[in-house]
Design a protein around this motif. Sequence first.
Motif, PDB file in Angstrom:
ATOM      1  N   UNK A 173      15.552 -19.063   3.292  1.00  0.00           N
ATOM      2  CA  UNK A 173      14.682 -20.059   2.675  1.00  0.00           C
ATOM      3  C   UNK A 173      13.235 -19.625   2.848  1.00  0.00           C
ATOM      4  N   UNK A 174      12.384 -20.077   1.937  1.00  0.00           N
ATOM      5  CA  UNK A 174      10.951 -19.811   2.027  1.00  0.00           C
ATOM      6  C   UNK A 174      10.242 -21.099   2.415  1.00  0.00           C
ATOM      7  N   UNK A 175       9.455 -21.035   3.485  1.00  0.00           N
ATOM      8  CA  UNK A 175       8.675 -22.181   3.942  1.00  0.00           C
ATOM      9  C   UNK A 175       7.242 -21.978   3.469  1.00  0.00           C
ATOM     10  N   UNK A 176       6.746 -22.912   2.672  1.00  0.00           N
ATOM     11  CA  UNK A 176       5.398 -22.770   2.125  1.00  0.00           C
ATOM     12  C   UNK A 176       4.351 -22.926   3.218  1.00  0.00           C
ATOM     13  N   UNK A 177       3.140 -22.522   2.903  1.00  0.00           N
ATOM     14  CA  UNK A 177       2.044 -22.622   3.865  1.00  0.00           C
ATOM     15  C   UNK A 177       1.794 -24.081   4.249  1.00  0.00           C
ATOM     16  N   UNK A 178       1.882 -24.980   3.273  1.00  0.00           N
ATOM     17  CA  UNK A 178       1.641 -26.391   3.553  1.00  0.00           C
ATOM     18  C   UNK A 178       2.743 -26.976   4.431  1.00  0.00           C
ATOM     19  N   UNK A 193     -14.566  -9.866   1.486  1.00  0.00           N
ATOM     20  CA  UNK A 193     -13.348 -10.663   1.612  1.00  0.00           C
ATOM     21  C   UNK A 193     -12.491 -10.479   0.364  1.00  0.00           C
ATOM     22  N   UNK A 194     -11.153 -10.559   0.485  1.00  0.00           N
ATOM     23  CA  UNK A 194     -10.301 -10.435  -0.701  1.00  0.00           C
ATOM     24  C   UNK A 194     -10.533 -11.601  -1.652  1.00  0.00           C
ATOM     25  N   UNK A 195     -10.363 -11.346  -2.936  1.00  0.00           N
ATOM     26  CA  UNK A 195     -10.637 -12.372  -3.931  1.00  0.00           C
ATOM     27  C   UNK A 195      -9.451 -13.313  -4.139  1.00  0.00           C
ATOM     28  N   UNK A 196      -8.233 -12.812  -3.908  1.00  0.00           N
ATOM     29  CA  UNK A 196      -7.053 -13.639  -4.157  1.00  0.00           C
ATOM     30  C   UNK A 196      -6.686 -14.428  -2.906  1.00  0.00           C
ATOM     31  N   UNK A 197      -7.008 -15.695  -2.910  1.00  0.00           N
ATOM     32  CA  UNK A 197      -6.738 -16.553  -1.768  1.00  0.00           C
ATOM     33  C   UNK A 197      -5.364 -17.203  -1.921  1.00  0.00           C
ATOM     34  N   UNK A 198      -4.545 -17.201  -0.868  1.00  0.00           N
ATOM     35  CA  UNK A 198      -3.208 -17.802  -0.960  1.00  0.00           C
ATOM     36  C   UNK A 198      -3.293 -19.311  -1.116  1.00  0.00           C
ATOM     37  N   UNK A 199      -2.401 -19.867  -1.942  1.00  0.00           N
ATOM     38  CA  UNK A 199      -2.371 -21.301  -2.170  1.00  0.00           C
ATOM     39  C   UNK A 199      -1.416 -22.007  -1.230  1.00  0.00           C
ATOM     40  N   UNK A 200      -1.491 -23.345  -1.150  1.00  0.00           N
ATOM     41  CA  UNK A 200      -0.665 -24.102  -0.199  1.00  0.00           C
ATOM     42  C   UNK A 200       0.827 -24.040  -0.489  1.00  0.00           C
ATOM     43  N   UNK A 201       1.202 -23.795  -1.753  1.00  0.00           N
ATOM     44  CA  UNK A 201       2.621 -23.759  -2.108  1.00  0.00           C
ATOM     45  C   UNK A 201       3.227 -22.363  -2.009  1.00  0.00           C
ATOM     46  N   UNK A 202       2.407 -21.368  -1.697  1.00  0.00           N
ATOM     47  CA  UNK A 202       2.931 -20.012  -1.580  1.00  0.00           C
ATOM     48  C   UNK A 202       3.665 -19.843  -0.255  1.00  0.00           C
ATOM     49  N   UNK A 203       4.683 -18.974  -0.205  1.00  0.00           N
ATOM     50  CA  UNK A 203       5.483 -18.815   1.019  1.00  0.00           C
ATOM     51  C   UNK A 203       4.659 -18.284   2.186  1.00  0.00           C
ATOM     52  N   UNK A 204       4.913 -18.841   3.363  1.00  0.00           N
ATOM     53  CA  UNK A 204       4.286 -18.354   4.587  1.00  0.00           C
ATOM     54  C   UNK A 204       5.313 -17.706   5.507  1.00  0.00           C
ATOM     55  N   UNK A 205       6.507 -18.299   5.570  1.00  0.00           N
ATOM     56  CA  UNK A 205       7.565 -17.778   6.434  1.00  0.00           C
ATOM     57  C   UNK A 205       8.883 -17.751   5.666  1.00  0.00           C
ATOM     58  N   UNK A 206       9.656 -16.695   5.886  1.00  0.00           N
ATOM     59  CA  UNK A 206      11.014 -16.601   5.370  1.00  0.00           C
ATOM     60  C   UNK A 206      11.946 -16.776   6.564  1.00  0.00           C
ATOM     61  N   UNK A 207      12.839 -17.747   6.470  1.00  0.00           N
ATOM     62  CA  UNK A 207      13.746 -18.057   7.580  1.00  0.00           C
ATOM     63  C   UNK A 207      15.175 -17.847   7.124  1.00  0.00           C
ATOM     64  N   UNK A 208      15.944 -17.173   7.953  1.00  0.00           N
ATOM     65  CA  UNK A 208      17.374 -17.021   7.690  1.00  0.00           C
ATOM     66  C   UNK A 208      18.140 -18.060   8.493  1.00  0.00           C
ATOM     67  N   UNK A 209      19.054 -18.749   7.832  1.00  0.00           N
ATOM     68  CA  UNK A 209      19.868 -19.726   8.537  1.00  0.00           C
ATOM     69  C   UNK A 209      20.834 -19.005   9.463  1.00  0.00           C
ATOM     70  N   UNK A 210      21.419 -19.768  10.383  1.00  0.00           N
ATOM     71  CA  UNK A 210      22.263 -19.159  11.414  1.00  0.00           C
ATOM     72  C   UNK A 210      23.587 -18.647  10.885  1.00  0.00           C
ATOM     73  N   UNK A 211      23.997 -19.088   9.698  1.00  0.00           N
ATOM     74  CA  UNK A 211      25.277 -18.629   9.169  1.00  0.00           C
ATOM     75  C   UNK A 211      26.465 -19.231   9.880  1.00  0.00           C
ATOM     76  N   UNK A 212      26.329 -20.470  10.397  1.00  0.00           N
ATOM     77  CA  UNK A 212      27.410 -21.113  11.139  1.00  0.00           C
ATOM     78  C   UNK A 212      28.683 -21.215  10.312  1.00  0.00           C
TER      79      UNK A 212
END
Length: 496
Positions: A162-167, A136-155
């Motif tokens: 924006x970066x949405x953290x894992x938590x 298994x990899x040794x570097x485990x992702x933490x709860x504050x690390x980014x999970x998803x990058x979302x682009x706003x609609x640009x209305x």
Amino acid sequence: MYFPRTPTAQQVRFHALHRPEAVALIDGDVRTTYAGLDRQIAILWHAFQALGLRNGETAAVSLAHLHHELPALLACEELGVATLSFGHGEDDVAPFALADHILADHPVPKRYADKQRDLSPDAFQSLLKTPLDEDAPKDLPGPDEPARIIRTSGTTGIQKAIAVSREILARRIGHCRANLSITRTTRYLITYPFSVATSYHAACASLWAGGTVIKDRSSLVGGLTSHDPTLLIFLPRALYGVLETLPADFAKPPFLVVRTLGASLPPAIRERLMERLATEVVEGYGTNETGAICEINARKVGMVIPGVEVGIVDQAGKPAGFGQLGLIRVRSRLVVDRYLDSAETTERHFKDGWFLTNDLGVMAGPRSLQLLGRADDVVNIGGIKVMAPALEERIIADARIRDTGIAYLADPTGNGILSVGIVLKEGAAVEDVTPGIEELIEPVCKSFRIVVLPAVPRTAFGKLQRHILANTIAEAFNAAKPVPAGKAKTGKRRKA
């Protein structure tokens, strides 16, 4: 040995052990069981490491097949690689510039080709032959690390990321599951790509509960009749077309929840939706930055969801009292803390744990919010401020009008005229719809014009681009011959 570490993969593993033959994904003729999905996530977790993906990096993902895309996204999440979804043929370079890797089954712009990892159908199947590594990899992702990058609609014309953290992602998925009553019997038919945050949340929430996620490429009616879905997500604007395409003899499903997002749902459309298609309509208000804020009932009153604080502030940023109009601000454990690509915009909107929206509202009670629209939806008519969406909702109730948008066009002298842009349905004439529009507009403004447009400018997800609308109406009006006051001709009316 691979052990799932993120909530969605852990839930998939649970269902794989408890109900291995239960169907997790339906993608056309391909069915993936929970046992199969669990194994794919494990294999791709190892395969992506071999491709060079590492914890803390970002991958832009675009795969046409659901049974490729969702396992790839979940495997990246397991690795601690933040993902950003984008569509086929998308010409916006933002996803490529933000990403360290591009996982796609189609070519990307040449300048970013060095980032691409080929995930064409044949290449994907080859990856699934990767042997499982016991280390298994040794570097485990933490709860504050980014999970998803979302682009706003640009209305407003400025697209942001924006970066949405894992938590926070886990909290948003959990809220989605509870809010939409997603259970083991849920059959979620995908109607929007995963670049729409709620679409991805609903898919993950369905997997948490042990339900089924479905993608059907034939048509919505085909998907409804072939797969008996219990959950759909729609933008209100899309529902006009959906309701029109339903055959006259279409049998309303015995149970179907329709979740709407992105804009207010006109009462007339809600009524037709309940008559023809849905057994329950869940209208929500939220933003990419905040997640869910409130649920809106049939009386257009929003009830703030538990755990979310909502306040109203005036133009000076000071808190407003009950019944006072102002900008909506939000604070909760679902809110992100910044934009990735704009420090100036971050400073303007993120303050002291609050996110300041561009939406106008009134607090009618301690947990009761009346949403009035975006700040740029206010049309100033000679000092009288009018919320354009309220008028637009009433205009679009005319079944002969496909779309509409209102703008106030000022000339160099400072004078102006209220302009109503309309898109007519086939066979409809402007003379037929004019009396109804006059009845709605004249109490607000005696001088106005009606202009027929080929289309109302909207974002890819249906939001009105009001900053473009005024120019669209002006160009359409100027392109036609002037019409005497009070006369209607060739789809244009001018009233003085």
